[in-house]
Design an enzyme around this catalytic site. Structure first.
Site, PDB file in Angstrom:
ATOM      1  CE  LYS A  52      -3.713  -2.612   2.131  1.00  0.00           C
ATOM      2  NZ  LYS A  52      -4.412  -3.070   3.344  1.00  0.00           N
ATOM      3  CD  GLN A  96      -3.238  -4.777   6.474  1.00  0.00           C
ATOM      4  OE1 GLN A  96      -3.156  -3.788   5.763  1.00  0.00           O
ATOM      5  NE2 GLN A  96      -3.844  -5.888   6.086  1.00  0.00           N
ATOM      6  CG  ASP A 119      -9.622  -0.545   4.862  1.00  0.00           C
ATOM      7  OD1 ASP A 119      -9.452  -0.759   3.642  1.00  0.00           O
ATOM      8  OD2 ASP A 119      -8.849  -0.962   5.743  1.00  0.00           O
TER       9      ASP A 119
END
Ligand code: NAD
Length: 291
Positions: A52, A96, A119
């Site tokens: 990322k 994460q 997200d």
């Protein structure tokens, strides 16, 4: 049979993002800034976060990585999230997953400022997604829709089987494909670990999205001729012939399935690269919202 090249499509999306960033620079607008929180030492999580960050460099974004030991307490992690929520330079951030077992994932995700939740996992954004209101869509389902759209695969009126009901892939993609949108309007069935007639459901489906994490589980004799297969699964399988000692396998047995179907995503190089591209697209959106 046509291979849906997720790597190629993701590069198209990243190039579009890069040219938006270049335009922002020309117009003296803020450069998008994505941050990631990484807790603990999980190998695949470190790899995903690094990919990322590398993708941020490619499109000209700023990026920051906040690393914490897996012994961090839930309250301390919440304090760190609040600091990022209050940091005006950061447009969007991700936590994460998975988090260490002692940390309540739901509680942590609900602490992320919904306007920075790139997200799309905060209950507010997830609810908006379910209601069809414009918001940050979770990156993997958004990437699947983008692949379907750019490959011009018709979904309206088609029988679609989503295998897996996770909150990050199966559930949201089943919602998106059933909505009254151009690349929606499918008749969606969701299968899961308690489904008793999976083979029968597979054989009658025009589109299968598999997100179960069982390597090469879907075989050629389980799919309908000419159908579309989107393989979300990513599993490390021991492989002594590889210098890494493992290979990445999807849920679909590519060799037996690909000869029967119309479209198929490979693993690697299918849905995976799209996930990162869509995360960056969400970050660009978060940054533009605060212009
Ligand atoms: P998960 O691991 O949380 O759950 C697996 C799901 O599969 C469950 O809903 C379960 O009910 C279902 N399942 C298990 N066995 C089944 C069976 N025999 N028949 C039918 N359903 C069954 O799901 P997840 O987090 O969505 O991950 C699924 C896979 O997708 C994993 O391999 C993961 O690594 C991968 N993944 C890939 C990406 C990407 O960017 N490509 C993103 C997220 C997840």
């Amino acid at each position: 049979m046509k291979i849906i090249d997720g790597k190629k499509v993701s590069i198209e999306v990243l190039d579009e993002i890069k040219s938006s960033v270049d335009n922002r620079v020309k117009n003296n607008l803020k450069i998008p800034h994505l941050a990631a929180i990484l807790v603990g030492n999980d190998g695949p999580s470190k790899t995903y976060v690094n990919s990322k960050i590398k993708a941020c460099e490619r499109v000209g974004f700023k990026s920051s990585l906040f690393k914490y030991s897996d012994s961090i307490s839930e309250n301390d992690l919440i304090d760190e999230i609040q600091k990022i929520n209050n940091n005006d330079d950061i447009d969007g951030f991700i936590v994460q997953l998975p988090l260490p077992k002692d940390i309540n994932q739901e509680k942590i995700l609900s602490q992320v400022d919904p306007y920075k939740d790139v997200d799309g996992f905060h209950p507010i954004n997830y609810g908006k997604m379910a209601l069809g209101i414009d918001t940050f869509l979770p990156a993997t389902p958004a990437g699947i829709i983008e692949l379907i759209e750019r490959s011009k695969i018709q979904t309206a009126g088609k029988k679609c089987l989503v295998i897996g009901r996770s909150q990050i892939v199966g559930r949201p993609i089943s919602i998106l494909l059933s909505q009254n949108k151009i690349f929606g309007n499918a008749t969606v069935t969701v299968a899961h670990s308690r489904t008793s007639n999976l083979e029968e459901l597979c054989l009658e489906s025009d589109l299968i999205i598999s997100a179960i994490g069982k390597p090469e589980f879907i075989k050629g004799d389980m799919v309908k001729k000419g159908s579309t297969i989107i393989d979300v699964g990513i599993t490390r399988v021991d492989d002594s012939s590889s210098h890494k000692g493992y290979r990445i396998a999807g849920d679909v047995d590519f060799n037996s399935v690909s000869s029967r179907v119309g479209f198929i995503t490979p693993v690697p190089g299918g849905v995976g690269p799209m996930t990162i591209a869509m995360l960056l697209k969400n970050t660009l959106k978060a940054c533009s919202l605060s212009d």
